[in-house]
Design a protein around this motif. Sequence first.
Motif, PDB file in Angstrom:
ATOM      1  N   GLU A 175      68.359 -11.848 -74.275  1.00  0.00           N
ATOM      2  CA  GLU A 175      67.376 -12.820 -74.762  1.00  0.00           C
ATOM      3  C   GLU A 175      68.021 -14.084 -75.337  1.00  0.00           C
ATOM      4  OE1 GLU A 175      68.661 -10.546 -78.353  1.00  0.00           O
ATOM      5  OE2 GLU A 175      68.260 -10.004 -76.286  1.00  0.00           O
ATOM      6  N   ALA A 176      69.337 -14.147 -75.349  1.00  0.00           N
ATOM      7  CA  ALA A 176      70.069 -15.233 -76.011  1.00  0.00           C
ATOM      8  C   ALA A 176      69.656 -16.618 -75.530  1.00  0.00           C
ATOM      9  CB  ALA A 176      71.573 -15.043 -75.826  1.00  0.00           C
ATOM     10  N   GLU A 177      69.656 -16.816 -74.245  1.00  0.00           N
ATOM     11  CA  GLU A 177      69.364 -18.154 -73.716  1.00  0.00           C
ATOM     12  C   GLU A 177      67.981 -18.629 -74.128  1.00  0.00           C
ATOM     13  OE1 GLU A 177      69.052 -20.200 -69.353  1.00  0.00           O
ATOM     14  OE2 GLU A 177      70.701 -18.797 -69.684  1.00  0.00           O
ATOM     15  N   GLU A 178      66.977 -17.804 -73.943  1.00  0.00           N
ATOM     16  CA  GLU A 178      65.609 -18.204 -74.284  1.00  0.00           C
ATOM     17  C   GLU A 178      65.448 -18.417 -75.787  1.00  0.00           C
ATOM     18  OE1 GLU A 178      63.518 -19.252 -72.025  1.00  0.00           O
ATOM     19  OE2 GLU A 178      65.019 -18.693 -70.550  1.00  0.00           O
ATOM     20  N   LYS A 179      66.104 -17.583 -76.585  1.00  0.00           N
ATOM     21  CA  LYS A 179      66.019 -17.718 -78.037  1.00  0.00           C
ATOM     22  C   LYS A 179      66.601 -19.056 -78.498  1.00  0.00           C
ATOM     23  CE  LYS A 179      66.060 -14.082 -81.369  1.00  0.00           C
ATOM     24  NZ  LYS A 179      66.610 -12.872 -81.889  1.00  0.00           N
TER      25      LYS A 179
END
Length: 117
Positions: A70-74
């Motif tokens: 989820e890193a990129e979207e977060k």
Amino acid sequence: MKKGFVLNSAAPLLAAVVLMTQPLHAAAFDAVAGEATLRREGCLKCHGIDKKKDGPAYRQVAAKYRGKPEAEEKLITHVKSGRVVKLSSGEEEEHRIIKTTDEAEIRNLIQWILSLE
């Protein structure tokens, strides 16, 4: 001759296997453009690439999110939302919203940050 043919026909399969084992962000961004966006947007006023300022160093951000799907979207949401952040001084303020509205440019910036070792 046949051995050469077999090796040549296996090359695309080998390349596909190598690409599938690489992190998605490792091959999908333009590092020069990502760093240019970072500088143009003024992100380095509060963040360093290697050293913490009011905000964490980008290498720390990359380490924190490494391996998290989820890193990129977060992080995209973070730079676009202006949510409240805690500064190194302990004060809280709204995170500055990135000026560009180009989704590809924002995504590239985040992918560049996440690629830092």
